[in-house]
Design a protein around this motif. Structure first.
Motif, mmCIF file in Angstrom:
data_model
loop_
_atom_site.group_PDB
_atom_site.id
_atom_site.type_symbol
_atom_site.label_atom_id
_atom_site.label_comp_id
_atom_site.label_asym_id
_atom_site.label_seq_id
_atom_site.Cartn_x
_atom_site.Cartn_y
_atom_site.Cartn_z
ATOM 1 N N LEU A 1 -2.346 -2.778 -8.720
ATOM 2 C CA LEU A 1 -3.790 -3.000 -8.636
ATOM 3 C C LEU A 1 -4.366 -3.344 -10.003
ATOM 4 N N LEU B 1 -6.164 10.632 -10.680
ATOM 5 C CA LEU B 1 -6.033 9.300 -11.272
ATOM 6 C C LEU B 1 -6.843 9.208 -12.563
ATOM 7 N N ALA C 1 0.841 -1.207 0.000
ATOM 8 C CA ALA C 1 0.000 0.000 0.000
ATOM 9 C C ALA C 1 0.869 1.247 0.000
ATOM 10 N N TYR D 1 0.455 3.768 -2.386
ATOM 11 C CA TYR D 1 -0.377 4.853 -2.911
ATOM 12 C C TYR D 1 0.389 5.773 -3.864
ATOM 13 N N PHE E 1 -8.196 1.954 -5.681
ATOM 14 C CA PHE E 1 -7.089 2.702 -5.066
ATOM 15 C C PHE E 1 -7.636 3.625 -3.981
ATOM 16 N N HIS F 1 1.801 1.377 -7.047
ATOM 17 C CA HIS F 1 0.633 0.782 -6.390
ATOM 18 C C HIS F 1 -0.523 0.673 -7.386
ATOM 19 N N LEU F 2 -0.752 1.725 -8.138
ATOM 20 C CA LEU F 2 -1.832 1.707 -9.123
ATOM 21 C C LEU F 2 -1.585 0.645 -10.191
ATOM 22 N N ALA G 1 -9.561 0.469 -11.450
ATOM 23 C CA ALA G 1 -8.339 0.518 -10.631
ATOM 24 C C ALA G 1 -8.311 1.771 -9.756
ATOM 25 N N GLY G 2 -8.738 2.910 -10.312
ATOM 26 C CA GLY G 2 -8.728 4.158 -9.550
ATOM 27 C C GLY G 2 -9.694 4.137 -8.380
ATOM 28 N N TYR H 1 -8.900 10.904 -6.679
ATOM 29 C CA TYR H 1 -9.523 10.227 -7.816
ATOM 30 C C TYR H 1 -9.497 11.104 -9.070
#
Length: 225
Positions: free
Chosen positions: A77, A145, A67, A69, A162, A73-74, A158-159, A142
């Motif tokens: 995911l 992203l 995690a 972030y 996240f 990380h994105l 994915a966003g 968000y």
């Protein structure tokens, strides 16, 4: 006669075009996939089922992802969600991307946008934020992203995950079912900045998270107790 040398601009354009075309099954507009599916509706159904199952495993801890972030990380995911379906999962796009009348971040500012997102997350004093402040902060995350939209597809999935994981880490829950699909799409579209000639010449643009705050105010559930 010696062959004409490609200019850097033309070479970049051709490489981007080739990368874009490689995301489709040759001769079709069906996304290239590892399941051998050649029907768009069948692929959509398979993506929904497999990605939902993967998301549940991430949320219950069965699939462990660091995690951090940030962009890594994105990417992780995205791979966990759709890596079994799409061979290009987790790869940052090298071509421009638009959907209908909206355009996402030009390729040269994707890293910058996601870097700003990571710094924003690290800079918040999450424990001291109330409901409205947390909703505004999550909307900010968000919106960036969504504007970056670094992958060929499934960016929204994915966003949203996240952001949900980020909220959970600080005791909140995000229930997207509290927001209508129409309201979510409307807020997401309005949050995108207008892509101008200046953007193409390297000047950064910023999304406007204010349009997403109402959605997060509805979706955000306060910590128990």
């Amino acid at each position: 006669m010696a062959p004409r040398r490609l200019t850097p601009t033309v070479f970049k354009q051709r490489r981007a075009r080739a990368e874009w075309e490689a995301t489709f099954i040759p001769g079709t507009y069906i996304l290239a996939n590892s399941l051998g599916i050649t029907d768009a509706r069948q692929l959509q159904r398979a993506e929904f089922v497999l990605a939902c199952d993967a998301e549940l495993r991430i949320l219950d801890g069965s699939t462990a992802i660091a995690a951090t972030y940030d962009f890594d990380h994105l990417k992780a995911l995205h791979v966990a969600l759709v890596g079994d379906i799409y061979p290009w999962a987790g790869r940052c796009r090298g071509y421009e991307l638009a959907r209908g009348s909206v355009s996402f971040a030009p390729t040269h500012i994707i890293d910058g946008q996601l870097g700003k997102t990571a710094r924003f997350v690290r800079g918040q004093r999450w424990a001291s934020l109330g409901h409205e402040e947390t909703a505004a902060a999550l909307a900010q995350v968000y919106a960036r992203l969504n504007y970056a939209h670094p992958f060929r597809d499934c960016n929204g999935r994915a966003g949203k995950l996240f952001v949900r994981l980020l909220a959970r880490e600080h005791g909140w829950e995000v229930d997207y079912s509290r927001v209508s699909i129409a309201d979510w799409i409307h807020g997401s579209r309005l949050s995108l900045p207008e892509v101008t000639v200046g953007t193409a010449w390297g000047r950064d643009t910023e999304p406007d998270p204010a349009y997403l705050v109402p959605a997060f105010l509805r979706a955000l559930i306060a910590p128990a107790g």
